[in-house]
Design a protein around this motif. Structure first.
Motif, PDB file in Angstrom:
ATOM      1  N   UNK A   1       0.818  -1.181   0.000  1.00 29.04           N
ATOM      2  CA  UNK A   1       0.000   0.000   0.000  1.00 29.04           C
ATOM      3  C   UNK A   1       0.871   1.257   0.000  1.00 29.04           C
ATOM      4  N   UNK A   2       1.913   1.313   0.795  1.00 31.89           N
ATOM      5  CA  UNK A   2       2.808   2.461   0.856  1.00 31.89           C
ATOM      6  C   UNK A   2       3.492   2.662  -0.480  1.00 31.89           C
ATOM      7  N   UNK A   3       3.896   1.527  -1.089  1.00 35.16           N
ATOM      8  CA  UNK A   3       4.554   1.614  -2.390  1.00 35.16           C
ATOM      9  C   UNK A   3       3.611   2.194  -3.438  1.00 35.16           C
ATOM     10  N   UNK A   4       2.370   1.843  -3.406  1.00 34.73           N
ATOM     11  CA  UNK A   4       1.387   2.333  -4.365  1.00 34.73           C
ATOM     12  C   UNK A   4       1.188   3.837  -4.188  1.00 34.73           C
ATOM     13  N   UNK A   5       1.078   4.296  -2.955  1.00 33.91           N
ATOM     14  CA  UNK A   5       0.918   5.731  -2.703  1.00 33.91           C
ATOM     15  C   UNK A   5       2.145   6.520  -3.145  1.00 33.91           C
ATOM     16  N   UNK A   6       3.350   5.971  -2.874  1.00 36.16           N
ATOM     17  CA  UNK A   6       4.568   6.652  -3.307  1.00 36.16           C
ATOM     18  C   UNK A   6       4.661   6.697  -4.826  1.00 36.16           C
ATOM     19  N   UNK A   7       4.272   5.626  -5.493  1.00 37.27           N
ATOM     20  CA  UNK A   7       4.293   5.586  -6.954  1.00 37.27           C
ATOM     21  C   UNK A   7       3.289   6.608  -7.518  1.00 37.27           C
ATOM     22  N   UNK A   8       2.111   6.661  -6.892  1.00 34.15           N
ATOM     23  CA  UNK A   8       1.094   7.624  -7.322  1.00 34.15           C
ATOM     24  C   UNK A   8       1.580   9.064  -7.112  1.00 34.15           C
ATOM     25  N   UNK A   9       2.204   9.333  -5.971  1.00 37.54           N
ATOM     26  CA  UNK A   9       2.748  10.648  -5.684  1.00 37.54           C
ATOM     27  C   UNK A   9       3.847  11.022  -6.685  1.00 37.54           C
ATOM     28  N   UNK A  10       4.711  10.069  -7.014  1.00 37.82           N
ATOM     29  CA  UNK A  10       5.784  10.308  -7.992  1.00 37.82           C
ATOM     30  C   UNK A  10       5.191  10.637  -9.363  1.00 37.82           C
ATOM     31  N   UNK A  11       4.124   9.933  -9.749  1.00 38.13           N
ATOM     32  CA  UNK A  11       3.483  10.196 -11.043  1.00 38.13           C
ATOM     33  C   UNK A  11       2.847  11.589 -11.058  1.00 38.13           C
ATOM     34  N   UNK A  12       2.268  12.014  -9.939  1.00 36.78           N
ATOM     35  CA  UNK A  12       1.679  13.340  -9.866  1.00 36.78           C
ATOM     36  C   UNK A  12       2.755  14.420  -9.981  1.00 36.78           C
ATOM     37  N   UNK A  13       3.871  14.207  -9.317  1.00 30.37           N
ATOM     38  CA  UNK A  13       4.973  15.180  -9.381  1.00 30.37           C
ATOM     39  C   UNK A  13       5.503  15.283 -10.800  1.00 30.37           C
ATOM     40  N   UNK A  14       5.707  14.159 -11.455  1.00 28.18           N
ATOM     41  CA  UNK A  14       6.197  14.153 -12.841  1.00 28.18           C
ATOM     42  C   UNK A  14       5.182  14.839 -13.759  1.00 28.18           C
ATOM     43  N   UNK A  15       3.898  14.592 -13.542  1.00 25.37           N
ATOM     44  CA  UNK A  15       2.853  15.226 -14.353  1.00 25.37           C
ATOM     45  C   UNK A  15       2.867  16.736 -14.160  1.00 25.37           C
ATOM     46  N   UNK A  16       2.970  17.200 -12.918  1.00 27.21           N
ATOM     47  CA  UNK A  16       3.023  18.633 -12.655  1.00 27.21           C
ATOM     48  C   UNK A  16       4.259  19.283 -13.270  1.00 27.21           C
ATOM     49  N   UNK A  17       5.400  18.603 -13.181  1.00 24.09           N
ATOM     50  CA  UNK A  17       6.618  19.127 -13.797  1.00 24.09           C
ATOM     51  C   UNK A  17       6.465  19.211 -15.317  1.00 24.09           C
ATOM     52  N   UNK A  18       5.841  18.220 -15.890  1.00 19.34           N
ATOM     53  CA  UNK A  18       5.621  18.198 -17.337  1.00 19.34           C
ATOM     54  C   UNK A  18       4.695  19.338 -17.768  1.00 19.34           C
ATOM     55  N   UNK A  19       3.626  19.557 -17.025  1.00 18.31           N
ATOM     56  CA  UNK A  19       2.695  20.651 -17.341  1.00 18.31           C
ATOM     57  C   UNK A  19       3.408  21.996 -17.219  1.00 18.31           C
ATOM     58  N   UNK A  20       4.204  22.152 -16.171  1.00 18.84           N
ATOM     59  CA  UNK A  20       4.951  23.388 -15.969  1.00 18.84           C
ATOM     60  C   UNK A  20       5.912  23.629 -17.133  1.00 18.84           C
ATOM     61  N   UNK A  21       6.592  22.596 -17.570  1.00 19.33           N
ATOM     62  CA  UNK A  21       7.531  22.700 -18.694  1.00 19.33           C
ATOM     63  C   UNK A  21       6.786  23.101 -19.969  1.00 19.33           C
ATOM     64  N   UNK A  22       5.629  22.512 -20.218  1.00 16.83           N
ATOM     65  CA  UNK A  22       4.844  22.843 -21.402  1.00 16.83           C
ATOM     66  C   UNK A  22       4.369  24.297 -21.365  1.00 16.83           C
ATOM     67  N   UNK A  23       3.993  24.770 -20.185  1.00 16.95           N
ATOM     68  CA  UNK A  23       3.569  26.168 -20.052  1.00 16.95           C
ATOM     69  C   UNK A  23       4.728  27.115 -20.336  1.00 16.95           C
ATOM     70  N   UNK A  24       5.927  26.768 -19.879  1.00 17.98           N
ATOM     71  CA  UNK A  24       7.108  27.598 -20.163  1.00 17.98           C
ATOM     72  C   UNK A  24       7.397  27.644 -21.653  1.00 17.98           C
ATOM     73  N   UNK A  25       7.282  26.501 -22.310  1.00 18.10           N
ATOM     74  CA  UNK A  25       7.513  26.449 -23.754  1.00 18.10           C
ATOM     75  C   UNK A  25       6.477  27.305 -24.481  1.00 18.10           C
ATOM     76  N   UNK A  26       5.235  27.229 -24.057  1.00 22.16           N
ATOM     77  CA  UNK A  26       4.170  28.021 -24.666  1.00 22.16           C
ATOM     78  C   UNK A  26       4.422  29.519 -24.469  1.00 22.16           C
ATOM     79  N   UNK A  27       4.821  29.929 -23.262  1.00 17.77           N
ATOM     80  CA  UNK A  27       5.122  31.345 -23.016  1.00 17.77           C
ATOM     81  C   UNK A  27       6.288  31.818 -23.880  1.00 17.77           C
ATOM     82  N   UNK A  28       7.297  30.981 -24.034  1.00 15.85           N
ATOM     83  CA  UNK A  28       8.443  31.325 -24.879  1.00 15.85           C
ATOM     84  C   UNK A  28       7.995  31.488 -26.330  1.00 15.85           C
ATOM     85  N   UNK A  29       7.153  30.587 -26.800  1.00 12.05           N
ATOM     86  CA  UNK A  29       6.637  30.666 -28.161  1.00 12.05           C
ATOM     87  C   UNK A  29       5.817  31.945 -28.354  1.00 12.05           C
TER      88      UNK A  29
END
Length: 180
Positions: A1-29
């Protein structure tokens, strides 16, 4: 159960970082697009300014007539909406102040690939007093006029988005060369 929550948390962090990166690229464009539009608008502004500056200083100086007193120049307020066009369609627009608060004119910039971008152009003209490096608006006729050309892009489709974030403005002073 702990492993599943940590994996889910890691996926959320990666998703947020990806969205942030895409927003930066869009602002640059968007910033690059705005810069390109400013360069095009600056070219059109120079073209418009050359048309207006090519006219006589005032109706009193048409044909090179000499003026010895500023009161002989066009009185304020200048007429507005004279139907002046930057494409030379109205022959009644023969001096600088005829372009004051002109009906907006549309000029286009054509790229090498054939893409065309339209810009709405307006102008204002004011009598000014020049003292050293200071320019102040005058309440009456003087031997100097300040011409300000403003441009904003026209959206490609009605109700569409403008590509130029802020209007481009170009101001120049025109002195009367036949006044003494």
């Amino acid at each position: 159960m702990t492993q599943t929550l940590l994996a889910f948390l890691a996926m959320m962090i990666v998703t947020l970082l990806s969205i942030n990166q895409q927003q930066r690229i869009l602002r640059t464009y968007e910033a690059m697009l705005d810069d390109e539009m400013e360069v095009m608008a600056s070219g059109i502004a120079l073209q418009a300014m050359e048309v207006i500056e090519g006219k006589a200083f005032d109706s009193a100086t048409l044909g090179g007539a000499s003026v010895s007193n500023p009161s002989a120049l066009t009185a304020l307020p200048f007429a507005t909406g004279n139907g002046c066009s930057l494409r030379g369609l109205n022959t009644l627009c023969d001096d600088v102040d005829d372009f004051h608060e002109m009906t907006p004119d549309t000029l286009s910039f054509t790229m090498r690939d054939g893409a065309t971008y339209a810009f709405e152009v307006t102008a204002t003209v004011q009598y000014v007093t020049v003292t050293g490096s200071s320019v102040t608006v005058s309440a009456g006729p003087t031997y100097e006029k300040q011409i300000t050309v403003s441009l904003q892009d026209v959206p490609a489709t009605p109700g569409g988005r403008r590509l130029l974030i802020n209007p481009v403005r170009l101001s120049r002073l025109k002195a009367c060369d036949t006044c003494s």
